[in-house]
Design a protein around this motif. Sequence first.
Motif, PDB file in Angstrom:
ATOM      1  N   GLY A 105       0.806  -1.235  -0.047  1.00  0.00           N
ATOM      2  CA  GLY A 105      -0.231  -0.030   0.041  1.00  0.00           C
ATOM      3  C   GLY A 105       0.972   1.369  -0.041  1.00  0.00           C
ATOM      4  O   GLY A 105       1.948   1.540  -0.671  1.00  0.00           O
ATOM      5  N   ALA A 106       0.526   2.188   0.989  1.00  0.00           N
ATOM      6  CA  ALA A 106       1.470   3.722   1.164  1.00  0.00           C
ATOM      7  C   ALA A 106       2.619   3.277   1.292  1.00  0.00           C
ATOM      8  O   ALA A 106       3.592   4.270   1.037  1.00  0.00           O
ATOM      9  CB  ALA A 106       0.504   4.238   2.019  1.00  0.00           C
ATOM     10  N   LEU A 107       3.146   2.185   2.012  1.00  0.00           N
ATOM     11  CA  LEU A 107       4.452   1.798   2.481  1.00  0.00           C
ATOM     12  C   LEU A 107       5.259   1.405   1.015  1.00  0.00           C
ATOM     13  O   LEU A 107       6.447   1.751   1.319  1.00  0.00           O
ATOM     14  CB  LEU A 107       4.556   0.728   3.336  1.00  0.00           C
ATOM     15  CG  LEU A 107       5.857   0.482   4.108  1.00  0.00           C
ATOM     16  CD1 LEU A 107       6.617   1.458   4.787  1.00  0.00           C
ATOM     17  CD2 LEU A 107       5.681  -0.701   4.958  1.00  0.00           C
ATOM     18  N   GLY A 108       4.618   1.028   0.265  1.00  0.00           N
ATOM     19  CA  GLY A 108       5.509   0.591  -1.075  1.00  0.00           C
ATOM     20  C   GLY A 108       6.507   1.448  -1.754  1.00  0.00           C
ATOM     21  O   GLY A 108       7.666   1.180  -1.932  1.00  0.00           O
ATOM     22  N   PRO A 109       6.107   3.023  -1.781  1.00  0.00           N
ATOM     23  CA  PRO A 109       7.273   3.610  -2.532  1.00  0.00           C
ATOM     24  C   PRO A 109       8.373   3.923  -1.358  1.00  0.00           C
ATOM     25  O   PRO A 109       9.496   4.155  -1.963  1.00  0.00           O
ATOM     26  CB  PRO A 109       6.427   4.943  -2.630  1.00  0.00           C
ATOM     27  CG  PRO A 109       5.044   4.590  -2.818  1.00  0.00           C
ATOM     28  CD  PRO A 109       4.576   3.456  -2.002  1.00  0.00           C
ATOM     29  N   VAL A 110       8.059   3.947  -0.233  1.00  0.00           N
ATOM     30  CA  VAL A 110       9.003   4.149   0.965  1.00  0.00           C
ATOM     31  C   VAL A 110       9.996   2.685   0.725  1.00  0.00           C
ATOM     32  O   VAL A 110      11.385   3.058   0.987  1.00  0.00           O
ATOM     33  CB  VAL A 110       8.372   4.399   2.345  1.00  0.00           C
ATOM     34  CG1 VAL A 110       9.580   4.455   3.320  1.00  0.00           C
ATOM     35  CG2 VAL A 110       7.537   5.568   2.482  1.00  0.00           C
ATOM     36  N   LEU A 111       9.262   1.671   0.646  1.00  0.00           N
ATOM     37  CA  LEU A 111      10.053   0.407   0.589  1.00  0.00           C
ATOM     38  C   LEU A 111      11.115   0.470  -0.684  1.00  0.00           C
ATOM     39  O   LEU A 111      12.248   0.118  -0.389  1.00  0.00           O
ATOM     40  CB  LEU A 111       9.423  -0.822   0.779  1.00  0.00           C
ATOM     41  CG  LEU A 111       8.671  -1.073   2.015  1.00  0.00           C
ATOM     42  CD1 LEU A 111       7.787  -2.532   1.981  1.00  0.00           C
ATOM     43  CD2 LEU A 111       9.744  -1.256   3.082  1.00  0.00           C
ATOM     44  N   VAL A 112      10.662   1.079  -1.602  1.00  0.00           N
ATOM     45  CA  VAL A 112      11.361   0.914  -3.095  1.00  0.00           C
ATOM     46  C   VAL A 112      12.410   1.906  -2.824  1.00  0.00           C
ATOM     47  O   VAL A 112      13.574   1.422  -3.123  1.00  0.00           O
ATOM     48  CB  VAL A 112      10.469   1.481  -4.068  1.00  0.00           C
ATOM     49  CG1 VAL A 112      11.376   1.735  -5.262  1.00  0.00           C
ATOM     50  CG2 VAL A 112       9.482   0.263  -4.651  1.00  0.00           C
ATOM     51  N   ARG A 113      12.504   2.967  -2.209  1.00  0.00           N
ATOM     52  CA  ARG A 113      13.560   3.998  -1.880  1.00  0.00           C
ATOM     53  C   ARG A 113      14.483   3.320  -0.948  1.00  0.00           C
ATOM     54  O   ARG A 113      15.561   3.360  -0.942  1.00  0.00           O
ATOM     55  CB  ARG A 113      13.130   5.289  -1.393  1.00  0.00           C
ATOM     56  CG  ARG A 113      12.328   6.142  -2.399  1.00  0.00           C
ATOM     57  CD  ARG A 113      12.143   7.618  -2.252  1.00  0.00           C
ATOM     58  NE  ARG A 113      13.387   8.143  -1.875  1.00  0.00           N
ATOM     59  CZ  ARG A 113      13.546   9.388  -1.045  1.00  0.00           C
ATOM     60  NH1 ARG A 113      12.560   9.684  -0.547  1.00  0.00           N
ATOM     61  NH2 ARG A 113      14.810   9.573  -0.838  1.00  0.00           N
ATOM     62  N   MET A 114      14.154   2.839   0.181  1.00  0.00           N
ATOM     63  CA  MET A 114      14.931   1.953   0.829  1.00  0.00           C
ATOM     64  C   MET A 114      15.786   0.977   0.533  1.00  0.00           C
ATOM     65  O   MET A 114      16.840   0.599   1.029  1.00  0.00           O
ATOM     66  CB  MET A 114      14.142   1.489   2.505  1.00  0.00           C
ATOM     67  CG  MET A 114      13.645   2.996   3.079  1.00  0.00           C
ATOM     68  SD  MET A 114      12.653   2.322   4.478  1.00  0.00           S
ATOM     69  CE  MET A 114      13.861   1.718   5.865  1.00  0.00           C
ATOM     70  N   ALA A 134       2.956   5.924   8.551  1.00  0.00           N
ATOM     71  CA  ALA A 134       2.319   5.474   9.935  1.00  0.00           C
ATOM     72  C   ALA A 134       1.263   6.401  10.521  1.00  0.00           C
ATOM     73  O   ALA A 134      -0.051   6.176  10.733  1.00  0.00           O
ATOM     74  CB  ALA A 134       3.224   5.451  11.197  1.00  0.00           C
ATOM     75  N   ARG A 135       1.452   7.785   9.964  1.00  0.00           N
ATOM     76  CA  ARG A 135       0.370   8.749  10.470  1.00  0.00           C
ATOM     77  C   ARG A 135      -0.748   8.707   9.412  1.00  0.00           C
ATOM     78  O   ARG A 135      -1.900   8.908   9.779  1.00  0.00           O
ATOM     79  CB  ARG A 135       1.118  10.061  10.231  1.00  0.00           C
ATOM     80  CG  ARG A 135       1.537  10.944  11.375  1.00  0.00           C
ATOM     81  CD  ARG A 135       1.767  12.131  11.636  1.00  0.00           C
ATOM     82  NE  ARG A 135       2.694  12.657  10.249  1.00  0.00           N
ATOM     83  CZ  ARG A 135       4.193  12.563  10.543  1.00  0.00           C
ATOM     84  NH1 ARG A 135       4.706  12.066  11.539  1.00  0.00           N
ATOM     85  NH2 ARG A 135       4.486  13.129   9.262  1.00  0.00           N
ATOM     86  N   TRP A 167       4.220  -2.194  13.035  1.00  0.00           N
ATOM     87  CA  TRP A 167       5.538  -2.402  12.387  1.00  0.00           C
ATOM     88  C   TRP A 167       6.100  -0.893  11.894  1.00  0.00           C
ATOM     89  O   TRP A 167       7.273  -0.521  12.201  1.00  0.00           O
ATOM     90  CB  TRP A 167       5.866  -3.518  11.717  1.00  0.00           C
ATOM     91  CG  TRP A 167       5.494  -4.723  12.441  1.00  0.00           C
ATOM     92  CD1 TRP A 167       4.585  -5.435  12.443  1.00  0.00           C
ATOM     93  CD2 TRP A 167       6.440  -5.155  13.695  1.00  0.00           C
ATOM     94  NE1 TRP A 167       4.980  -6.769  13.180  1.00  0.00           N
ATOM     95  CE2 TRP A 167       5.853  -6.418  14.133  1.00  0.00           C
ATOM     96  CE3 TRP A 167       7.708  -4.667  13.998  1.00  0.00           C
ATOM     97  CZ2 TRP A 167       6.594  -6.967  15.067  1.00  0.00           C
ATOM     98  CZ3 TRP A 167       8.199  -5.554  15.018  1.00  0.00           C
ATOM     99  CH2 TRP A 167       7.818  -6.729  15.660  1.00  0.00           C
ATOM    100  N   VAL A 168       5.408  -0.565  11.007  1.00  0.00           N
ATOM    101  CA  VAL A 168       5.983   0.961  10.388  1.00  0.00           C
ATOM    102  C   VAL A 168       6.299   1.922  11.581  1.00  0.00           C
ATOM    103  O   VAL A 168       7.399   2.446  11.387  1.00  0.00           O
ATOM    104  CB  VAL A 168       5.126   1.300   8.974  1.00  0.00           C
ATOM    105  CG1 VAL A 168       5.408   2.859   8.915  1.00  0.00           C
ATOM    106  CG2 VAL A 168       4.934   0.304   8.173  1.00  0.00           C
TER     107      VAL A 168
END
Length: 132
Positions: A71-80, A102-103, A121-122
């Motif tokens: 979901g919304a975490l996807g783009p952050v994971l791609v960068r990390m 998380a917010r 977890w996020v």
Amino acid sequence: FGAGAFAPGGEAYVAPEVANGLEPGPQADVFSLGAALYAVVEGRPPWGEGEPEQVRTAAKRGVVDPPRRAGALGPVLVRMLESRPRERPTAAEAAQLLAEVARTSPGEAPGERGSGKRWLWVAVAAVAVRRG
């Protein structure tokens, strides 16, 4: 994750530069945190769960399948999980990105059983990165 990255199971979370013999640095830690979060939301580590040699080979190549359930975490994971350390966010930037997710994504989406725990977890990861 740095020095013990090739302990049993650790190779599944190691940054590509470490898998290729370079010294781990702060960006490798960002990668490993992203890898752990990837495993939580995707149900498997980014380099897979095969034989250790297969996992090491995948880590050396540095190509992670894009997250499909994040979901919304996807783009952050791609960068990390960027294969080039200089392209990854710093720990502070990662904390900010994780805190924002998380917010803005605290609850479960319709039909996503158990995803509320993933967002917990996020939030935990964001706090841990900020304190580290």
